[in-house]
Design a protein around this motif. Structure first.
Motif, PDB file in Angstrom:
ATOM      1  N   VAL A   4       0.824  -1.205   0.000  1.00 11.92           N
ATOM      2  CA  VAL A   4       0.000   0.000   0.000  1.00 11.92           C
ATOM      3  C   VAL A   4       0.862   1.261   0.000  1.00 11.92           C
ATOM      4  CG1 VAL A   4      -1.736   1.297   1.287  1.00 11.92           C
ATOM      5  CG2 VAL A   4      -1.890  -1.172   1.151  1.00 11.92           C
ATOM      6  N   ASP A   5       2.005   1.208   0.668  1.00 16.92           N
ATOM      7  CA  ASP A   5       2.835   2.404   0.770  1.00 16.92           C
ATOM      8  C   ASP A   5       3.932   2.465  -0.296  1.00 16.92           C
ATOM      9  OD1 ASP A   5       4.422   0.401   1.778  1.00 16.92           O
ATOM     10  OD2 ASP A   5       5.189   1.573   3.449  1.00 16.92           O
ATOM     11  N   TYR A   6       3.882   1.599  -1.294  1.00 16.45           N
ATOM     12  CA  TYR A   6       4.904   1.560  -2.332  1.00 16.45           C
ATOM     13  C   TYR A   6       4.332   2.087  -3.646  1.00 16.45           C
ATOM     14  CZ  TYR A   6       8.534  -0.212  -5.396  1.00 16.45           C
ATOM     15  OH  TYR A   6       9.544  -0.317  -6.300  1.00 16.45           O
ATOM     16  N   ILE A   7       5.114   2.944  -4.287  1.00 21.32           N
ATOM     17  CA  ILE A   7       4.697   3.477  -5.584  1.00 21.32           C
ATOM     18  C   ILE A   7       5.956   3.670  -6.426  1.00 21.32           C
ATOM     19  CG2 ILE A   7       4.733   5.893  -4.853  1.00 21.32           C
ATOM     20  CD1 ILE A   7       2.189   6.283  -6.586  1.00 21.32           C
ATOM     21  N   THR A   8       5.874   3.318  -7.698  1.00 21.58           N
ATOM     22  CA  THR A   8       7.042   3.446  -8.578  1.00 21.58           C
ATOM     23  C   THR A   8       6.980   4.765  -9.334  1.00 21.58           C
ATOM     24  OG1 THR A   8       5.914   2.273 -10.358  1.00 21.58           O
ATOM     25  CG2 THR A   8       7.250   0.955  -8.866  1.00 21.58           C
ATOM     26  N   LYS A   9       8.158   5.266  -9.689  1.00 18.82           N
ATOM     27  CA  LYS A   9       8.252   6.498 -10.479  1.00 18.82           C
ATOM     28  C   LYS A   9       8.379   6.126 -11.947  1.00 18.82           C
ATOM     29  CE  LYS A   9      11.492   8.353  -7.488  1.00 18.82           C
ATOM     30  NZ  LYS A   9      12.575   9.244  -7.185  1.00 18.82           N
TER      31      LYS A   9
END
Length: 102
Positions: A4-9
């Motif tokens: 949930v707290d991970y997001i890719t650029k």
């Protein structure tokens, strides 16, 4: 927190908002964790800074709550004066203000 707290650029604003909403939903579902101590005689709610001794309210200063928290979170451990001073951020500057008794 997991995925949930991970997001890719690179990421879009929409993706960021979805992640934020998901984190808030997860936190709301979990509820706030209570931090308390209860040995049957002494009950302390460190989150609310309230204390009861044999069911009667205790009035404690913020420093007294901090010290009791340290003792409750370190059961059966010897906490030296130096460790207490270091933990409180006082270090050596307060050592001259203490009287040692044996």
């Amino acid at each position: 927190m997991g995925a949930v707290d991970y997001i890719t650029k690179p990421f879009s604003i929409g993706a960021l908002l979805r992640k934020i909403r998901a984190m808030f939903a997860m936190l709301e579902h979990r509820g706030l964790a209570k931090d308390f101590y209860d040995d049957g005689r002494l009950f302390m709610d460190f989150s609310e800074q309230t204390a009861l001794l044999n069911g009667k309210p205790l009035t404690l200063s913020p420093m007294e709550y901090k010290i009791l928290y340290l003792f409750c979170k370190n059961p059966k451990q010897i906490l030296t004066m130096q460790r207490l001073l270091d933990w409180n951020g006082c270090g050596m500057r307060m050592k001259t203000m203490w009287t040692n008794t044996h």
